[in-house]
Design an enzyme around this catalytic site. Structure first.
Site, PDB file in Angstrom:
ATOM      1  N   CYS A 103      -2.001   6.064   0.283  1.00  0.00           N
ATOM      2  CA  CYS A 103      -0.849   6.073   1.175  1.00  0.00           C
ATOM      3  C   CYS A 103      -0.881   7.304   2.089  1.00  0.00           C
ATOM      4  O   CYS A 103      -1.739   7.427   2.941  1.00  0.00           O
ATOM      5  CB  CYS A 103       0.437   5.984   0.351  1.00  0.00           C
ATOM      6  SG  CYS A 103       1.956   5.720   1.266  1.00  0.00           S
ATOM      7  N   HIS A 104       0.036   8.249   1.894  1.00  0.00           N
ATOM      8  CA  HIS A 104       0.073   9.485   2.681  1.00  0.00           C
ATOM      9  C   HIS A 104      -0.857  10.565   2.109  1.00  0.00           C
ATOM     10  O   HIS A 104      -0.974  11.642   2.684  1.00  0.00           O
ATOM     11  CB  HIS A 104       1.500  10.045   2.726  1.00  0.00           C
ATOM     12  CG  HIS A 104       2.436   9.281   3.605  1.00  0.00           C
ATOM     13  ND1 HIS A 104       2.966   8.062   3.244  1.00  0.00           N
ATOM     14  CD2 HIS A 104       2.937   9.560   4.826  1.00  0.00           C
ATOM     15  CE1 HIS A 104       3.765   7.627   4.203  1.00  0.00           C
ATOM     16  NE2 HIS A 104       3.766   8.515   5.184  1.00  0.00           N
TER      17      HIS A 104
END
Length: 175
Positions: A103-104
């Protein structure tokens, strides 16, 4: 078995921490949650789970670990500018150890200067950030490039976990 670091701060994506953490432990590996402050309570952004930092980044070194996992959510944003976090992942990379980011999570790789030339994926809105950092962005559930494993979203967790466990089961080769 292997010793795996999890880099964590508040507002992590709950499942992106919990599912890989539980799977890695279930596979027999030791897990250590590393935060900015030892003993700090870290809560997921969905408030479904809380972890306690086992160690602070200033008291660990990459050579104490066999791999690192970077869950997504807002946690990477809260960690990415910390020079010790950056140095930790740089040292893991220079030692050829697995680095898994979902994800991030790749935000930390970008800030540490590790994305250039790597084939990576991430949460789709960060695509331009990876490209601007010199990475070859791919839109797929998991990207494996050398010692790197990256995925996009919670929907990709099964592939992310599978490839992370594969890395843990494979001997580390020096770059």
């Amino acid at each position: 078995m292997k010793k795996v670091a999890f880099l964590l701060a508040n507002d992590f994506e709950d499942s992106e921490m919990q599912k890989p953490y539980d799977a890695i432990k279930a596979d027999g590996h030791e897990t250590v949650i590393i935060g900015l402050k030892k003993g700090e309570q870290l809560t997921g952004k969905n408030k479904t789970i809380t972890y306690t930092a086992d160690a602070s980044i200033d008291e660990v070194k990459a050579d104490q670990f066999d791999a690192v996992v970077i869950p997504g959510g807002s946690s990477p944003e809260n960690l990415r500018l910390n020079k010790q976090i950056q140095q930790f992942v740089k040292d893991m990379d220079s030692q050829g150890k697995p680095i898994s980011a979902i994800c991030h999570g790749p935000q930390i790789l970008i800030s540490a200067g590790l994305a250039k030339g790597k084939t990576l994926t991430c949460y789709p809105p960060l695509k331009d950030d990876l490209i601007n950092a010199g990475a070859n962005y791919v839109d797929q559930e998991v990207a494996v490039d050398g010692n790197y494993v990256t995925s996009r979203t919670p929907a990709d967790e099964p592939a992310f976990i599978r490839e992370t466990l594969n890395k843990l089961r494979t001997p580390v080769s020096q770059p």
